[in-house]
Each structure stands twice: as C-alpha cells, then as structure tokens.
Design an enzyme around this catalytic site. Structure first.
Site, mmCIF file in Angstrom:
data_model
loop_
_atom_site.group_PDB
_atom_site.id
_atom_site.type_symbol
_atom_site.label_atom_id
_atom_site.label_comp_id
_atom_site.label_asym_id
_atom_site.label_seq_id
_atom_site.Cartn_x
_atom_site.Cartn_y
_atom_site.Cartn_z
ATOM 1 N N TYR A 128 147.699 32.030 21.036
ATOM 2 C CA TYR A 128 148.706 31.740 22.059
ATOM 3 C C TYR A 128 149.509 32.995 22.415
ATOM 4 O O TYR A 128 149.641 33.354 23.592
ATOM 5 C CB TYR A 128 149.669 30.626 21.636
ATOM 6 N N ASP A 144 149.571 26.417 24.620
ATOM 7 C CA ASP A 144 150.527 25.890 23.642
ATOM 8 C C ASP A 144 150.566 24.361 23.777
ATOM 9 O O ASP A 144 149.726 23.778 24.470
ATOM 10 C CB ASP A 144 151.906 26.500 23.883
ATOM 11 N N CYS A 149 156.834 12.077 37.016
ATOM 12 C CA CYS A 149 155.679 12.249 37.901
ATOM 13 C C CYS A 149 156.072 12.257 39.377
ATOM 14 O O CYS A 149 155.430 12.905 40.195
ATOM 15 C CB CYS A 149 154.650 11.151 37.634
ATOM 16 N N CYS A 187 156.570 15.688 40.442
ATOM 17 C CA CYS A 187 155.563 16.663 40.014
ATOM 18 C C CYS A 187 154.864 17.342 41.190
ATOM 19 O O CYS A 187 154.336 16.668 42.081
ATOM 20 C CB CYS A 187 154.518 15.986 39.115
ATOM 21 N N GLU A 198 158.415 35.377 22.818
ATOM 22 C CA GLU A 198 157.310 34.474 22.507
ATOM 23 C C GLU A 198 157.279 34.102 21.032
ATOM 24 O O GLU A 198 156.968 32.965 20.676
ATOM 25 C CB GLU A 198 155.976 35.106 22.924
ATOM 26 N N TYR A 212 161.232 29.143 10.206
ATOM 27 C CA TYR A 212 159.899 29.764 10.157
ATOM 28 C C TYR A 212 160.022 31.277 9.968
ATOM 29 O O TYR A 212 159.617 32.064 10.836
ATOM 30 C CB TYR A 212 159.108 29.435 11.426
ATOM 31 N N CYS A 241 146.479 15.002 39.535
ATOM 32 C CA CYS A 241 146.553 14.447 38.184
ATOM 33 C C CYS A 241 145.773 13.135 38.042
ATOM 34 O O CYS A 241 146.113 12.124 38.651
ATOM 35 C CB CYS A 241 148.022 14.225 37.802
ATOM 36 N N SER A 262 159.753 20.644 7.481
ATOM 37 C CA SER A 262 158.575 20.066 8.124
ATOM 38 C C SER A 262 157.788 19.184 7.162
ATOM 39 O O SER A 262 157.301 18.132 7.546
ATOM 40 C CB SER A 262 157.666 21.180 8.638
ATOM 41 N N GLN A 283 157.388 26.955 18.318
ATOM 42 C CA GLN A 283 157.906 25.725 17.692
ATOM 43 C C GLN A 283 159.425 25.633 17.759
ATOM 44 O O GLN A 283 160.052 25.004 16.909
ATOM 45 C CB GLN A 283 157.433 25.638 16.231
ATOM 46 N N THR A 284 160.029 26.306 18.730
ATOM 47 C CA THR A 284 161.485 26.364 18.800
ATOM 48 C C THR A 284 161.939 26.181 20.249
ATOM 49 O O THR A 284 161.348 26.758 21.158
ATOM 50 C CB THR A 284 161.992 27.714 18.269
#
Length: 360
Positions: free
Chosen positions: A130, A148, A209, A212, A47, A92, A218, A312, A52-53
């Site tokens: 998160y 997230d 979609c 999905c 996690e 990071y 939805c 970033s 961000q990866t």
DNA sequence: TATCCGTGGTG
DNA sequence: TCACCAAGGAT
C-alpha cells in the site's frame, strides 16, 4: 474474485469512471496538511501515520512531527528517544521504528532522496504494497495501485465483488483490478480519490449513495446491495491479562521507570514497575515481587485505581498503586530514577499516562 | 495464512 | 454500552 479481472471489467466504462471520480475529487477533496505540497518525505510520513489511523487523529501529530523533523535528513539524524516521543499516543509503534530506520537507509544509500523506483522503495522497512503505491503515485505520479481498506470497500461495491477482504490474498486481486482502471495521466488524484470516496461517501455503514459521483457505475447500488458489501470475516476475540503496576517515588520525589523490550507490544516505550509476568495474589506478595524484581525497598503502598486498556488482540486489567521507596542505585540502562520534569521526555503508552494522572 | 501490533471515534 | 472500525506491515 471468483471471476478474472477481464470478466469484471466487461461493460465497465473505465474512462468515464476515471473522469467522474477525479472531477469529484478535485472539487470536493478535504484540505489536509499533507496535500499542500508534493514533498515525497512528507507524503511518506503522512502515509505511515495514516496506517490504521483516522485522519482527525493524525493531523495534529503530522504538524508536530514535521515541525520537529522538517526534512528526511532531520529525521535520519534524530535520536530514537525524540522520535519515539513524537509518536507517543499514536499507537503501532513499530511504524516509527521502521520509518526511522528506513529514512536512515535513504540518507545513506540514496543521498537522502526518496527513491522513485518501486523495487528500491518497497524494500525499505515498514514500506509494504500500500505505502509503495501511495507514495509513488502521489509524490511521483507513477501509476501504481494503492489498495487500502477504503479502496477494497469502494471497489467491492462498484464491481459487486464478494471476496473476503479480511484475507490477505484478496488485496492482490484488487491491485490487479486497480492496475486496469487507474488513470495513467493522473494516478495521484485517482488513487487519492478512491480513498477519499471511501472516507466521505462510500462509508462502511450507511453509505451516501445519493451523493456518490460514481453512482451510475456502481453494481452494488444497482442491485440495492451496498449494505452487504464488502464481505469481511471477523477476527478472534482478544485475550485478557491482569497485573499490577506501581508508581514508586523516593524521598526526593524521583520516579522509577523501566523501558520495555525492543520488540513486541509497546516496544521501546517506558512504563512503571509491574508484575506483568508474575501476577500476584495480594498486596504483600506484590510488594515482595516488586522489591525483588526491581531491587528496591518499599515503605508503603496505596492503591490509586484500576484500569482497563483494550488493544487489538489483548485486554489489560491493571491494579495501579503508588508507593514510597528508597531509591537504590539502578545499574541497568533500561531502569532509572527520573525527576518529574525528566519524565515528560520519555514516551509512555496511553494506559501508563492514565496511571500517572491518577498518581498526580 | 493467521496472528501480532494501539488508539480513539462512533452508531 | 460495545462491537466495529481507520490511508497496513511484519512474521
């Protein structure tokens, strides 16, 4: 969301949604290395790496990391240098500094057992809302939301929520929503399914979609509005920084390297001598600056290339040089001459790896 | 709250 | 090519 959660859930079939979502996940989920067992430590590591990866980037790092640090104790007892090297290139870097500190705290305070208490786990370094929800739900089957970017995108479409997901306050509202719809009998698959759906079907651009499993739930799809969601304002443009850097070798072929400060950009990583904080005008000024700052005598320099590296929030423009120097003794721990073999055991930012390749 | 903190993939 | 993006957290 402008409306409250109760209004959003009007006419929404929660149990049917849970079933459709989890049934799809059980059938279609990817075979990922951190899904082979429910070791809280490994779930935690995955996690943190996934923050961000992308999954494809993380997979090889995860294998190497777990091979090197198979247990929480192994990581807790490892040296900072080894741990940072295992993270080299992932980015990071505060993530691994915090994870290392957190794991040490777990070893000391909780006998090496990852706490299943929300209060205890979330108080650890690098563990935010998160990661708390993800680890507690996936490893311990505790019904906590794990919101997230995927989850906000998926749910903004399903419930047609137009709040700006770039704002911090929006995440809390999605957590309230997830708390109402999470499957208490299977929070692990429920949370992972929402993220997996976001990664495989409900993608940022041109979502699939027609494939999905929760299409019938939805609201954005019903309105033909999936392309307009989620609403996300864009950040400010990065600033540009220019400087020079130099790979200095002495007569024996040793290389001068320097450790970056323990906070800020690329903290604790190593680099080659540079004039980042005093950009120089020409070669002579550069040689003078480097000579004074690093206490070396430089015989000759030659440019080996120009490099641009986009972070970033900042863009680096580097003119890279190589040079011969007299290897004077360095008396600070943050600067040292190392052999090329030793060089490989130090963690470098990607842009300095590229400069090294140009030097070789 | 807005900004800082990496990297590599993609349309 | 380049803007956008990917399983966030700290300050």
């Amino acid at each position: 969301m402008k409306e409250n959660v109760q209004q959003i859930l009007d006419h929404f079939h929660i149990e049917q949604f849970q079933h459709d979502l989890i049934h799809w996940f059980v059938k279609e989920q990817r075979d990922l290395p951190w899904r082979k067992e429910k070791d809280p430590y490994k779930i935690w590591v995955s996690e943190v790496m996934l923050q961000q990866t992308r999954v494809d980037t993380v997979i090889p790092y995860f294998y190497k990391f777990i091979e090197k640090f198979p247990t929480l104790d192994a990581l807790a007892e490892a040296e900072e240098k080894e741990v940072l090297k295992a993270w080299e290139g992932l980015g990071y870097y505060s993530r691994i500094r915090n994870l290392h500190a957190a794991v040490k705290e777990v070893k000391e305070k909780y006998d090496g057992c990852v706490p299943a208490s929300k209060e205890q786990f979330s108080s650890l370094k690098g563990v935010g809302p998160y990661t708390t929800g993800a680890v507690l739900s996936i490893a311990y089957d505790i019904p906590e939301p794990a919101v997230d970017g995927n989850v906000m995108r998926v749910l903004s479409r399903i419930f047609y929520i137009t709040d700006d997901i770039a704002k911090g306050s929006t995440r809390k509202k999605f957590e309230q929503l997830v708390s109402c719809i999470i499957a208490h009998d299977n929070p692990s698959d429920f949370n992972q399914a929402l993220m997996e759906l976001g990664a495989l079907i409900c993608t940022p651009k041109s979502p699939s979609c027609f494939l999905c499993p929760v299409q019938r739930h939805c609201r954005a799809f019903a309105e033909g509005a999936e392309g307009k969601l989620p609403v996300k304002t864009k950040g400010k443009a990065p600033k540009h920084v220019s400087f020079r850097a130099i790979v200095l070798a002495d007569k024996k072929g040793s290389i001068l390297i320097e450790k970056r400060p323990n906070s800020g950009l690329l903290a604790n990583l190593w680099q080659f001598p540079n004039d980042e904080h005093a950009p120089t005008a020409d070669d002579q000024a550069f040689i003078k600056e480097i000579s004074e700052r690093y206490g070396v005598v430089i015989r000759s320099v030659q440019q080996i290339g120009t490099f641009q590296h986009v972070f970033s929030h900042v863009v680096w423009h580097i003119e890279a040089y190589k040079g011969e120097a007299i290897g004077l003794t360095v008396d600070v721990p943050t600067r040292k001459w190392v052999t090329i073999e030793e060089l490989a055991s130090y963690a470098f930012p990607v842009v300095y790896q590229k400069i090294w390749q140009a030097y070789e």
